[in-house]
Design an enzyme around this catalytic site. Structure first.
Site, PDB file in Angstrom:
ATOM      1  N   LYS A 275       4.490  -2.036  23.115  1.00 14.84           N
ATOM      2  CA  LYS A 275       3.910  -1.718  21.724  1.00 14.84           C
ATOM      3  C   LYS A 275       3.280  -0.378  21.684  1.00 14.84           C
ATOM      4  O   LYS A 275       3.507   0.397  20.935  1.00 14.84           O
ATOM      5  CB  LYS A 275       2.730  -2.686  21.456  1.00 14.84           C
TER       6      LYS A 275
ATOM      7  N   MET B 106       4.442  -5.443   8.534  1.00 14.29           N
ATOM      8  CA  MET B 106       4.343  -6.748   8.919  1.00 14.29           C
ATOM      9  C   MET B 106       3.899  -6.979  10.360  1.00 14.29           C
ATOM     10  O   MET B 106       4.551  -7.945  11.140  1.00 14.29           O
ATOM     11  CB  MET B 106       5.420  -7.741   8.698  1.00 14.29           C
TER      12      MET B 106
ATOM     13  N   HIS C  67      -3.319  -6.356   1.188  1.00 10.63           N
ATOM     14  CA  HIS C  67      -3.100  -7.808   1.475  1.00 10.63           C
ATOM     15  C   HIS C  67      -3.084  -8.581   0.324  1.00 10.63           C
ATOM     16  O   HIS C  67      -3.861  -8.156  -0.458  1.00 10.63           O
ATOM     17  CB  HIS C  67      -4.271  -8.297   2.394  1.00 10.63           C
TER      18      HIS C  67
ATOM     19  N   ASN D 170       5.489  -1.734  -3.360  1.00 13.40           N
ATOM     20  CA  ASN D 170       4.238  -1.048  -3.170  1.00 13.40           C
ATOM     21  C   ASN D 170       4.392   0.501  -3.238  1.00 13.40           C
ATOM     22  O   ASN D 170       3.645   1.308  -3.634  1.00 13.40           O
ATOM     23  CB  ASN D 170       3.299  -1.589  -2.278  1.00 13.40           C
TER      24      ASN D 170
HETATM   25  C1  GAR Z   1       3.068  -7.386  -0.628  1.00 17.65           C
HETATM   26  O1  GAR Z   1       2.857  -8.535  -1.252  1.00 17.65           O
HETATM   27  C2  GAR Z   1       1.998  -6.878   0.460  1.00 17.65           C
HETATM   28  O2  GAR Z   1       0.738  -7.056  -0.153  1.00 17.65           O
HETATM   29  C3  GAR Z   1       2.369  -7.823   1.473  1.00 17.65           C
HETATM   30  O3  GAR Z   1       3.602  -7.806   1.416  1.00 17.65           O
HETATM   31  C4  GAR Z   1       4.418  -7.511   0.445  1.00 17.65           C
HETATM   32  C5  GAR Z   1       5.193  -6.206   0.692  1.00 17.65           C
HETATM   33  O4  GAR Z   1       6.128  -5.965  -0.704  1.00 17.65           O
HETATM   34  N1  GAR Z   1       1.681  -7.408   2.653  1.00 17.65           N
HETATM   35  C6  GAR Z   1       1.187  -8.311   3.703  1.00 17.65           C
HETATM   36  O5  GAR Z   1       1.601  -9.644   3.477  1.00 17.65           O
HETATM   37  C7  GAR Z   1       0.611  -7.764   4.736  1.00 17.65           C
HETATM   38  N2  GAR Z   1       0.213  -8.805   5.635  1.00 17.65           N
HETATM   39  P1  GAR Z   1       6.731  -4.883  -1.170  1.00 17.65           P
HETATM   40  O6  GAR Z   1       7.430  -4.509   0.234  1.00 17.65           O
HETATM   41  O7  GAR Z   1       7.491  -4.981  -2.121  1.00 17.65           O
HETATM   42  O8  GAR Z   1       5.406  -3.659  -1.071  1.00 17.65           O
END
Ligand code: GAR
Length: 204
Positions: free
Chosen positions: A68, A93, A112, A16
């Site tokens: 945190k 995450m 998401h 992304n």
């Molecule tokens: C993506 O699918 C995003 O939507 C998800 O992690 C992936 C990251 O992929 N995000 C979550 O699950 C957040 N809770 P990427 O590192 O290739 O962008």
């Protein structure tokens, strides 16, 4: 704060992030620039992608901070140095706490991989697949203090097909993520997103 200066928070492969960088470089998101990419995981491919494009790439090790708040304070320190006006969570995450969220409320956007409010949290694609839904998709939303509960900006649907595995479904969703996230970033930097309570009005 400069709304065209972007920080991207990541934890993994960064596809992304790549779609945002590519759409900035090809002019689809005018005037914006990714100033810094911050990962909470060492050695992620996302950090390598940032470096390849000459973008500052920083690993912030949560283990070095006693809680945190101090971990997030370090992230805040880095992004304020870059005069960042938009923070993107692109596969980050962790749940963002008040230290980082409060100064960036309304200026922090998450993607998401499910149709919220269904299947929040980790592994949204797998959760939807296991539930047996017939459509799934992705959601781009402003971040609030809940887990994937903030005002929804755009959602995209994909079908779940008979022969799908969770992985095939995740890839179908990811294709949409790579289109919709850059769209939202463009709308934000152009000042076309207006938050009205739970709703986001798009004035494009
Ligand atoms: C993506 O699918 C995003 O939507 C998800 O992690 C992936 C990251 O992929 N995000 C979550 O699950 C957040 N809770 P990427 O590192 O290739 O962008």
């Amino acid at each position: 704060m400069n709304f065209t200066n972007i920080a991207v928070l990541v934890s993994g492969r960064g596809s992304n992030l790549q779609s945002i960088i590519d759409n900035i470089e090809n002019g689809t998101i005018p005037h914006a620039s990714v100033k810094v990419v911050i990962s909470d995981v060492d050695g992620t491919y996302a950090l390598e992608r940032a470096q390849r494009h000459g973008i500052e790439a920083v690993f912030v090790d949560s283990n070095k901070y006693e809680n945190k708040a101090s971990f997030e304070n370090e992230i805040l320190h880095i992004i304020t140095q870059h005069d960042v006006g938009l923070v993107l969570l692109a596969g980050y995450m962790r749940v963002v706490g008040p230290t980082l969220l409060t100064p960036y409320k309304g200026k922090m956007i998450n993607i998401h991989p499910a149709l919220l409010p269904s299947f929040p949290g980790l592994h949204g694609q797998q959760q939807a697949f296991d539930h047996g839904v017939k459509v799934s998709g992705c959601t781009v939303h402003f971040v609030d203090d809940g887990v994937d509960t903030g005002p929804i900006i755009i959602q995209r649907c994909v079908p779940v097909l008979e022969d799908d595995t969770a992985n095939v479904l995740a890839n179908r969703i990811l294709e949409q993520e790579h289109k919709v996230f850059p769209d939202v970033v463009r709308l934000f930097v152009q000042g076309k997103l207006i938050i009205e309570g739970r709703k986001v009005r798009i004035t494009d």
